[in-house]
Scaffold this active site. Sequence first.
Site, short mmCIF file in Angstrom:
data_model
loop_
_atom_site.label_atom_id
_atom_site.label_comp_id
_atom_site.label_asym_id
_atom_site.label_seq_id
_atom_site.Cartn_x
_atom_site.Cartn_y
_atom_site.Cartn_z
N LYS A 22 0.83 -1.21 0.00
CA LYS A 22 0.00 0.00 0.00
C LYS A 22 0.87 1.26 0.00
O LYS A 22 0.64 2.18 -0.77
CB LYS A 22 -0.90 0.00 1.25
N ASN A 23 1.87 1.27 0.89
CA ASN A 23 2.62 2.51 1.08
C ASN A 23 3.65 2.77 -0.02
O ASN A 23 4.28 3.82 -0.03
CB ASN A 23 3.29 2.52 2.47
N CYS A 130 -4.49 12.61 13.65
CA CYS A 130 -5.17 11.33 13.44
C CYS A 130 -4.96 10.48 14.67
O CYS A 130 -4.33 10.90 15.63
CB CYS A 130 -4.69 10.64 12.18
N ARG A 135 0.89 14.33 13.75
CA ARG A 135 1.35 14.16 12.37
C ARG A 135 1.35 15.46 11.55
O ARG A 135 0.61 15.61 10.59
CB ARG A 135 0.53 13.07 11.67
N ASP A 319 4.92 0.40 12.01
CA ASP A 319 3.70 -0.23 11.49
C ASP A 319 3.57 -1.70 11.91
O ASP A 319 2.56 -2.34 11.58
CB ASP A 319 3.64 -0.11 9.96
N ARG A 411 -8.51 -0.65 4.71
CA ARG A 411 -7.60 0.35 4.12
C ARG A 411 -6.26 -0.29 3.76
O ARG A 411 -5.58 0.20 2.86
CB ARG A 411 -7.33 1.47 5.13
C1 EPZ Z 1 4.39 6.78 6.43
O1 EPZ Z 1 3.65 7.87 6.98
C2 EPZ Z 1 3.44 5.62 6.32
N1 EPZ Z 1 2.34 5.99 5.46
C3 EPZ Z 1 2.94 5.21 7.70
O2 EPZ Z 1 2.14 4.05 7.57
C4 EPZ Z 1 4.14 4.89 8.59
O3 EPZ Z 1 3.69 4.61 9.90
C5 EPZ Z 1 5.12 6.06 8.62
O4 EPZ Z 1 5.49 6.43 7.26
C6 EPZ Z 1 6.39 5.77 9.40
O5 EPZ Z 1 7.03 4.66 8.85
C7 EPZ Z 1 2.50 5.95 4.13
O6 EPZ Z 1 3.54 5.61 3.60
C8 EPZ Z 1 1.31 6.31 3.30
P1 EPZ Z 1 6.54 10.13 8.42
P2 EPZ Z 1 4.22 9.33 6.96
O7 EPZ Z 1 6.44 11.42 7.71
O8 EPZ Z 1 4.99 9.54 5.71
C9 EPZ Z 1 6.81 13.33 11.97
C10 EPZ Z 1 0.26 2.65 7.90
O9 EPZ Z 1 -0.22 2.09 8.92
N2 EPZ Z 1 6.64 14.34 10.93
O10 EPZ Z 1 7.71 9.25 8.15
O11 EPZ Z 1 3.08 10.25 7.24
C11 EPZ Z 1 5.55 12.48 12.12
O12 EPZ Z 1 4.58 13.11 12.93
C12 EPZ Z 1 0.75 4.10 7.97
O13 EPZ Z 1 0.31 2.10 6.80
C13 EPZ Z 1 6.79 15.69 11.29
O14 EPZ Z 1 7.04 16.03 12.44
O15 EPZ Z 1 5.19 9.30 8.21
C14 EPZ Z 1 6.11 11.22 12.72
O16 EPZ Z 1 6.29 11.39 14.09
C15 EPZ Z 1 0.43 4.76 9.26
N3 EPZ Z 1 6.63 16.63 10.31
C16 EPZ Z 1 7.48 11.09 12.05
O17 EPZ Z 1 7.80 12.40 11.57
C17 EPZ Z 1 6.36 16.30 9.01
O18 EPZ Z 1 6.24 17.20 8.17
C18 EPZ Z 1 7.53 10.13 10.86
O19 EPZ Z 1 6.46 10.41 9.98
C19 EPZ Z 1 6.24 14.94 8.66
C20 EPZ Z 1 6.39 13.97 9.65
#
Ligand code: EPZ
Length: 433
Positions: A22-23, A130, A135, A319, A411
């Site tokens: 998915k991701n 969320c 996030r 995840d 999802r």
């Molecule tokens: C991706 O989300 C995945 N989603 C998530 O999978 C996964 O948990 C996550 O990466 C971490 O591996 C998709 O790929 C669609 P991040 P993403 O930006 O890209 C902080 C699932 O269950 N952050 O790597 O949104 C954030 O809050 C989902 O399939 C900021 O602070 O995650 C988090 O603490 C859930 N500012 C950390 O970084 C930003 O601008 C990592 O988030 C962006 C992120």
Amino acid sequence: MEAIRIQGGVPLYGEITIGGAKNAALPLMVAGILSDEPLILTNMPELADIDTMVNLLRQHGVQIDQSVGKVSNNLSDAGATGRTMTLAGGNITNVTAPYDLVRRMRASILVLGPLLARKGEAKVSLPGGCAIGTRPVDLHLKALESLGARIALKEGYIQASAPHGLKGANIVFPKVSVGATENLLMAAALADGVTVLENAAREPEITNIAECLNAMGAQITGLGTGTLRIKGVKSLNGARVAVIPDRIETGTYAIAAAITRGRIVLKGTRYDLLESVLDAMRQIGVIIEATDDGFTVSAENGLLGIDVMTEPFPGFPTDMQAQWMALMATATGAAMITETIFENRFMHVPELTRFGVDVNVHGASAIIRGVEKLSGAPVMATDLRASSSLVLAGLAAVGETFVNRVYHLDRGYERLEEKLGACGARIERLSGA
Ligand code: EPZ
């Protein structure tokens, strides 16, 4: 609302074919914005989030065709069974990603960079918080500003423009972000000059998208490392790309074998996508044997609790944290899980205690003490991976479990009941429960 009923306590034996990730599929679809020519994606999973992305991209003007069934005679995706999707971005008519779609799926934020790169403007709803944390998207926005984008937040929307086009820049991410890395890769592919992304995410999904962009004519080096160098090009062409296997689906079914003390052959997947989890499984006493297109997972009684900490790839994935907690509940001794990626990703804890799981949360860590047996219970899912941990606990628990709010599972897990049912699980979907 639909629910899943499980009669647990049955060891699972059988084979499961893993679908496309998915991701990886979501950002690959977004890359369809970047070219007039067809981008053909094979091994696409059938999931609610993919349908949401189809709706989002179509309303931007991307043309999308889908076909189901066995795909291609191309060796690079031999054995893939998912859908094939063809996307073409020759007629982008609308640069707004509306609230109603973005709130349903945060990955919608990924259209921001590509729309800016192609159309010079984009208006994307702020995703909001969320179930697993606040996030924010500040890393996406700051990095796009470094490429020359002007960004304002107005009426709940990110309003971005690049009147003079995007220009390559050196960007050091203060924190590893999968989504920000993907957004910037796609924007920088069409920017003027060279962009270097430091402290970039190294997840296999990032490599999949970088390889896709290169197949479309982009010039990206450093794949699989924390430093990605992108030399911008004027335009991108079409390509045919296979979505990598879903490592989280793989890990979830590996735990289904272990938690029920059964044996499952996982097909169409790769060990290297999930080494941290599989190494931890070996450490606790699970047997993992490589096969030609995946591996076999089996477990006897007597698994031992160990400590793990979630980290960016190649560390233990956040995840898989909830599913791992369910497994630790059936192991001997104490186990600690520390969550370092999201600040609020223990929403499954109160629900797991309904099965008799002994767990205490202290800040970012949870201590789980293994119990003799889990008992089935009615439970409520809060997010995608929390839901799968409840299904796993239900498979191990003696008696009947009802998992409510199944839409979370849909999802990210395709045909979950069918795949587990083929291994002997007594699992069914109830409508209107
Ligand atoms: C991706 O989300 C995945 N989603 C998530 O999978 C996964 O948990 C996550 O990466 C971490 O591996 C998709 O790929 C669609 P991040 P993403 O930006 O890209 C902080 C699932 O269950 N952050 O790597 O949104 C954030 O809050 C989902 O399939 C900021 O602070 O995650 C988090 O603490 C859930 N500012 C950390 O970084 C930003 O601008 C990592 O988030 C962006 C992120």
